[in-house]
Design a protein around this motif. Sequence first.
Motif, PDB file in Angstrom:
ATOM      1  N   GLY A 121     -30.065  74.985  34.053  1.00 12.49           N
ATOM      2  CA  GLY A 121     -30.893  73.864  33.593  1.00 12.49           C
ATOM      3  C   GLY A 121     -30.496  72.557  34.257  1.00 12.49           C
ATOM      4  O   GLY A 121     -31.355  71.815  34.741  1.00 12.49           O
ATOM      5  N   VAL A 122     -29.189  72.298  34.300  1.00  9.53           N
ATOM      6  CA  VAL A 122     -28.704  71.044  34.901  1.00  9.53           C
ATOM      7  C   VAL A 122     -29.015  71.030  36.400  1.00  9.53           C
ATOM      8  O   VAL A 122     -29.483  70.016  36.944  1.00  9.53           O
ATOM      9  N   PHE A 123     -28.814  72.168  37.054  1.00  6.13           N
ATOM     10  CA  PHE A 123     -29.063  72.259  38.500  1.00  6.13           C
ATOM     11  C   PHE A 123     -30.539  71.987  38.814  1.00  6.13           C
ATOM     12  O   PHE A 123     -30.861  71.196  39.708  1.00  6.13           O
ATOM     13  N   LEU A 124     -31.430  72.632  38.048  1.00  8.18           N
ATOM     14  CA  LEU A 124     -32.862  72.469  38.326  1.00  8.18           C
ATOM     15  C   LEU A 124     -33.337  71.045  38.029  1.00  8.18           C
ATOM     16  O   LEU A 124     -34.181  70.510  38.758  1.00  8.18           O
ATOM     17  N   LEU A 125     -32.778  70.443  36.976  1.00  8.87           N
ATOM     18  CA  LEU A 125     -33.125  69.041  36.699  1.00  8.87           C
ATOM     19  C   LEU A 125     -32.654  68.164  37.865  1.00  8.87           C
ATOM     20  O   LEU A 125     -33.381  67.271  38.322  1.00  8.87           O
ATOM     21  N   GLY A 126     -31.449  68.482  38.366  1.00  2.59           N
ATOM     22  CA  GLY A 126     -30.910  67.740  39.511  1.00  2.59           C
ATOM     23  C   GLY A 126     -31.798  67.888  40.739  1.00  2.59           C
ATOM     24  O   GLY A 126     -32.088  66.900  41.430  1.00  2.59           O
ATOM     25  N   VAL A 127     -32.256  69.115  41.001  1.00  2.00           N
ATOM     26  CA  VAL A 127     -33.131  69.350  42.160  1.00  2.00           C
ATOM     27  C   VAL A 127     -34.426  68.547  42.001  1.00  2.00           C
ATOM     28  O   VAL A 127     -34.901  67.907  42.955  1.00  2.00           O
ATOM     29  N   ALA A 128     -34.989  68.578  40.764  1.00  2.00           N
ATOM     30  CA  ALA A 128     -36.260  67.870  40.536  1.00  2.00           C
ATOM     31  C   ALA A 128     -36.078  66.363  40.746  1.00  2.00           C
ATOM     32  O   ALA A 128     -36.915  65.705  41.375  1.00  2.00           O
ATOM     33  N   VAL A 129     -34.971  65.817  40.231  1.00  2.00           N
ATOM     34  CA  VAL A 129     -34.725  64.378  40.381  1.00  2.00           C
ATOM     35  C   VAL A 129     -34.518  64.039  41.860  1.00  2.00           C
ATOM     36  O   VAL A 129     -35.095  63.060  42.369  1.00  2.00           O
ATOM     37  N   TYR A 130     -33.735  64.865  42.550  1.00  6.25           N
ATOM     38  CA  TYR A 130     -33.479  64.617  43.970  1.00  6.25           C
ATOM     39  C   TYR A 130     -34.790  64.688  44.769  1.00  6.25           C
ATOM     40  O   TYR A 130     -35.050  63.826  45.630  1.00  6.25           O
ATOM     41  N   ALA A 131     -35.603  65.720  44.472  1.00  8.16           N
ATOM     42  CA  ALA A 131     -36.880  65.863  45.189  1.00  8.16           C
ATOM     43  C   ALA A 131     -37.773  64.650  44.915  1.00  8.16           C
ATOM     44  O   ALA A 131     -38.454  64.154  45.821  1.00  8.16           O
ATOM     45  N   GLY A 132     -37.749  64.176  43.667  1.00  3.43           N
ATOM     46  CA  GLY A 132     -38.572  63.016  43.332  1.00  3.43           C
ATOM     47  C   GLY A 132     -38.131  61.770  44.060  1.00  3.43           C
ATOM     48  O   GLY A 132     -38.956  60.979  44.537  1.00  3.43           O
ATOM     49  N   LEU A 133     -36.798  61.595  44.184  1.00  4.64           N
ATOM     50  CA  LEU A 133     -36.274  60.384  44.818  1.00  4.64           C
ATOM     51  C   LEU A 133     -36.365  60.430  46.340  1.00  4.64           C
ATOM     52  O   LEU A 133     -36.639  59.419  46.980  1.00  4.64           O
ATOM     53  N   ARG A 134     -36.113  61.619  46.880  1.00 10.33           N
ATOM     54  CA  ARG A 134     -36.007  61.724  48.345  1.00 10.33           C
ATOM     55  C   ARG A 134     -37.203  62.383  49.018  1.00 10.33           C
ATOM     56  O   ARG A 134     -37.316  62.346  50.234  1.00 10.33           O
ATOM     57  N   GLY A 135     -38.041  63.060  48.233  1.00 12.96           N
ATOM     58  CA  GLY A 135     -39.119  63.833  48.846  1.00 12.96           C
ATOM     59  C   GLY A 135     -40.369  63.020  49.113  1.00 12.96           C
ATOM     60  O   GLY A 135     -40.408  61.804  48.910  1.00 12.96           O
ATOM     61  N   THR A 136     -41.398  63.759  49.509  1.00 19.57           N
ATOM     62  CA  THR A 136     -42.681  63.130  49.820  1.00 19.57           C
ATOM     63  C   THR A 136     -43.312  62.553  48.563  1.00 19.57           C
ATOM     64  O   THR A 136     -43.069  63.034  47.454  1.00 19.57           O
ATOM     65  N   GLU A 137     -44.144  61.555  48.749  1.00 17.67           N
ATOM     66  CA  GLU A 137     -44.865  60.979  47.612  1.00 17.67           C
ATOM     67  C   GLU A 137     -46.191  61.715  47.369  1.00 17.67           C
ATOM     68  O   GLU A 137     -46.916  61.380  46.437  1.00 17.67           O
ATOM     69  N   ALA A 138     -46.470  62.716  48.214  1.00 21.78           N
ATOM     70  CA  ALA A 138     -47.679  63.525  47.987  1.00 21.78           C
ATOM     71  C   ALA A 138     -47.431  64.404  46.756  1.00 21.78           C
ATOM     72  O   ALA A 138     -46.568  65.281  46.789  1.00 21.78           O
TER      73      ALA A 138
END
Lengths: 43, 461
Positions: free
Chosen positions: B76-93
């Motif tokens: 759970g913590v890992f996936l939340l971390g991935v989602a937050v990282y993707a939101g901050l660093r990923g595409t805005e699409a």
Amino acid sequence: MLPLAHVGHYLWTLYVLPVLIVAVAIVRSMLAQRRAAGDGEER
Amino acid sequence: MSFLPLAHALASRQDLPIPAWLFAWAASIVLIVSFFALSAAWREPKLEDEHRRPLEERLSAVLLGLPLQVLCGAVGVFLLGVAVYAGLRGTEAPDRNFALTFLFVTCWLGFPLFSAVLGDLFRAFNPWRAIGRTVGAGFAAIARQRPAHLPYPERLGRWPAAFGLLGVVWLEVIYGAGGIGIEPHATAVAALVYSAYTLAMMAVFGVETWCERGEIFSVYFGMFGRLGIFGSSEGRLQRRRFLSATTSWATIPGSVAVVIASIASTSFDGGQEGAFKAPLESVVGWFADAGLGPTGSLRWGETLFMLACFAGVGLVYLLGVRGMRTVPGAPSLDRLRVGFGHTLIPIALAYLVAHYFSFFVFQEQAQFGFLLSDPLGTGTTDLFGTASLEVDYSVLSANTIWYVQVAALVIGHVVGLMLAHDRALVYWPDYRKATASQYWMLAVMVAFTCFGLYLLSVSNG
């Protein structure tokens, strides 16, 4: 030509009708029950 | 779910054998027949006792054991971390970023669906609970005493979760540039802010207390988990009678508001592009005329509509409860309001399934396809070799979607009637009075069914 161009705007009435039918049936049955109870008390 | 241009994701227009409105009439008839069948055949409460049967001890030891709890919490913590990282660093699409689909589709829609069958799954994967428990255990080990917490104000009950639930939907559906939806970056920031708030509340009131009452996702997913047949008690996994765990759910203050918020927010999301579109545009126009900018007008107008949905759903429920008071021997209005709150849980689930079933099926193809391999959506990674997969919209026809929607609404409301009938038998042991009291709930169920089908028919059309 019939004036039905905007009849689609009133389609929601067909969804309200079942609710109204149930509500009216409930009110009618309640009134009938009260009347019957009142008649029973009078006798 | 407006972050993608496929709110209800129809592959094509329906080609139904009868007009959509006739389904509402048919559904109403099914409810009325079910109501009288229940009155005739169900004359004693059957769901008040959960009839718990413990599962095999070894299975309980494995599934509830510390190693698996730690593993699930870490996932759970890992996936939340991935989602937050993707939101901050990923595409805005929005459709190419892991964060939005994972948080608002896979979790937001997936946990209710699976919890309704298996029980409260989120409890095991809750990242904040995992962090809170780990910190608490660390504190206890160092300080050699358990962390002290403030007593939770009983009157506050689940109200923080009810308002939070509306807040999450507001954030997802209303907030965002131009009022069209939230961007991945804002989602990640919101997740971080919410994490800080949740961990602070856990520190103040205790992890389990906050999860039971204030933590939005625990309360929301846990509510649907009450429908499931599996639960745990005293460290042992147990099987329970279907639906029986719902009967004690609404006793905490604010619980009824949570389930009403769920139905209202789904109704709002379902109606904003369809049935509510014209009146919504008028309201937005008023705000624009009052001098607000385009984004502000849209946000204020939609916020007002969402609150109106909440008030409307609450009012229909209260009318049903008020009607019950007219039956001789009725308990107080407050007791009825709380006592029948759980009957709305299957309706909330039915609304979720009906409104988002196709969206979920389509978006999960994206989730387990290109989003898994390229979570940032930058086109530069292909972790599992699935980055080039696309969503196949032909897996569901428009008619299949409609039939699933109708079936979900009818089944959900029939189950709601069952729960209400069972509870009525507790308050009115004379089954005739219990049946008379439920005329009003029948009207409520018919109203919610027809309303749901109307929203869907307009959105689909």
